[in-house]
Design a protein around this motif. Structure first.
Motif, short mmCIF file in Angstrom:
data_model
loop_
_atom_site.label_atom_id
_atom_site.label_comp_id
_atom_site.label_asym_id
_atom_site.label_seq_id
_atom_site.Cartn_x
_atom_site.Cartn_y
_atom_site.Cartn_z
N ARG A 233 0.84 -1.21 0.00
CA ARG A 233 0.00 0.00 0.00
C ARG A 233 0.87 1.26 0.00
N HIS A 234 1.92 1.25 0.82
CA HIS A 234 2.81 2.40 0.89
C HIS A 234 3.48 2.66 -0.48
N LEU A 235 3.96 1.61 -1.10
CA LEU A 235 4.62 1.76 -2.41
C LEU A 235 3.64 2.28 -3.46
N MET A 236 2.42 1.76 -3.43
CA MET A 236 1.42 2.21 -4.42
C MET A 236 1.07 3.68 -4.24
N THR A 237 0.89 4.10 -2.98
CA THR A 237 0.52 5.50 -2.75
C THR A 237 1.67 6.45 -3.08
N SER A 238 2.90 5.94 -3.06
CA SER A 238 4.03 6.79 -3.42
C SER A 238 4.38 6.67 -4.90
N GLY A 239 3.52 5.99 -5.68
CA GLY A 239 3.70 5.93 -7.12
C GLY A 239 4.65 4.85 -7.62
N GLN A 240 5.04 3.93 -6.75
CA GLN A 240 5.92 2.84 -7.17
C GLN A 240 5.09 1.59 -7.35
N SER A 241 5.43 0.81 -8.36
CA SER A 241 4.63 -0.36 -8.66
C SER A 241 5.52 -1.61 -8.71
N PHE A 242 5.27 -2.53 -7.80
CA PHE A 242 5.96 -3.81 -7.79
C PHE A 242 4.90 -4.89 -7.58
N SER A 243 5.12 -6.07 -8.15
CA SER A 243 4.17 -7.16 -7.94
C SER A 243 4.27 -7.65 -6.50
N LEU A 244 3.22 -8.29 -6.02
CA LEU A 244 3.20 -8.82 -4.67
C LEU A 244 4.32 -9.85 -4.49
N GLY A 245 4.55 -10.67 -5.52
CA GLY A 245 5.63 -11.66 -5.46
C GLY A 245 7.00 -11.01 -5.33
N THR A 246 7.21 -9.91 -6.01
CA THR A 246 8.48 -9.19 -5.90
C THR A 246 8.67 -8.63 -4.51
N VAL A 247 7.61 -8.08 -3.93
CA VAL A 247 7.70 -7.52 -2.57
C VAL A 247 8.04 -8.63 -1.57
N TYR A 248 7.36 -9.77 -1.66
CA TYR A 248 7.66 -10.90 -0.78
C TYR A 248 9.12 -11.33 -0.94
N ARG A 249 9.58 -11.49 -2.17
CA ARG A 249 10.93 -11.97 -2.43
C ARG A 249 11.99 -10.98 -1.94
N VAL A 250 11.78 -9.69 -2.22
CA VAL A 250 12.75 -8.68 -1.82
C VAL A 250 12.82 -8.56 -0.29
N LEU A 251 11.67 -8.54 0.38
CA LEU A 251 11.69 -8.47 1.84
C LEU A 251 12.38 -9.69 2.44
N SER A 252 12.14 -10.84 1.87
CA SER A 252 12.81 -12.06 2.34
C SER A 252 14.32 -11.96 2.12
N ASP A 253 14.72 -11.50 0.93
CA ASP A 253 16.15 -11.34 0.63
C ASP A 253 16.81 -10.36 1.60
N LEU A 254 16.16 -9.22 1.85
CA LEU A 254 16.74 -8.20 2.73
C LEU A 254 16.79 -8.69 4.18
N ALA A 255 15.79 -9.46 4.60
CA ALA A 255 15.81 -10.01 5.96
C ALA A 255 16.90 -11.06 6.09
N ASN A 256 17.02 -11.94 5.10
CA ASN A 256 18.05 -12.98 5.15
C ASN A 256 19.46 -12.38 5.11
N ALA A 257 19.60 -11.21 4.48
CA ALA A 257 20.90 -10.54 4.41
C ALA A 257 21.20 -9.74 5.68
N GLY A 258 20.22 -9.61 6.57
CA GLY A 258 20.43 -8.89 7.81
C GLY A 258 20.11 -7.41 7.76
N LEU A 259 19.55 -6.93 6.66
CA LEU A 259 19.21 -5.51 6.55
C LEU A 259 17.84 -5.19 7.17
N LEU A 260 16.99 -6.19 7.26
CA LEU A 260 15.69 -6.05 7.90
C LEU A 260 15.58 -7.08 9.01
N ILE A 261 14.73 -6.78 9.97
CA ILE A 261 14.39 -7.73 11.03
C ILE A 261 13.02 -8.30 10.67
N ARG A 262 12.93 -9.63 10.66
CA ARG A 262 11.64 -10.27 10.40
C ARG A 262 11.16 -10.89 11.71
#
Length: 158
Positions: free
Chosen positions: A53-82
């Motif tokens: 929702r945040h990305l859409m309201t700011s004019g950025q468009s990513f598929s739901l699958g891309t968002v899931y994959r990127v968040l998982s990648d960033l969490a696994n890399a230690g940049l995000l806390i899951r």
């Protein structure tokens, strides 16, 4: 041994999102950079749907699958806390950016008898503990606290 490269930052400037992503061994992509920056601007944990929702309201468009994959990648890399919380249809992941100290770590109330857990977020909990005790027993760590208590179900007389 699998070690992550450390970030070398020759100037006093903080490394960019792209630099932090590359330092974790991930390929720098627009979706990773945009989502890491979006997460770092947030002060509260976000679900995948919240970020969409945040990305859409700011004019950025990513598929739901891309968002899931990127968040998982960033969490696994230690940049995000899951963290996992209970949802209506089962556990749900929430994400926080690790780099921003303004983020609120999730705390847990754990029943000492039945071990049931309630997760909550509070910016003021550590400050309240420090004020009540007159000293800071927790230090500057921005970690979660587990608090043992007796839940209402276990506290009821039999």
């Amino acid at each position: 041994m699998n070690s992550r490269p450390t970030l070398a930052c020759p100037t006093d400037e903080a490394p960019s999102a792209a630099d932090r992503i590359a330092a974790c061994g991930l390929r720098v992509t627009d979706s990773r950079v945009q989502m890491l920056l979006a997460m770092e601007r947030q002060t509260a944990p976000m679900t995948v749907e919240d970020l969409m929702r945040h990305l859409m309201t700011s004019g950025q468009s990513f598929s739901l699958g891309t968002v899931y994959r990127v968040l998982s990648d960033l969490a696994n890399a230690g940049l995000l806390i899951r963290q996992w919380i209970d949802g209506v249809a089962g556990p749900r992941a929430i994400y926080l950016a690790r780099a921003n100290p303004a983020h609120v770590a999730p705390h847990r109330l754990i029943c000492r008898l039945c071990r049931s857990e309630l997760q909550f977020f509070s910016r003021d909990l550590k400050a309240s503990i420090t004020q009540s005790l007159g000293k800071d027993p927790l230090g500057s760590a921005n970690d979660s606290l587990d608090i043992l208590y007796c839940c209402p179900k276990c506290a009821e007389p039999a």
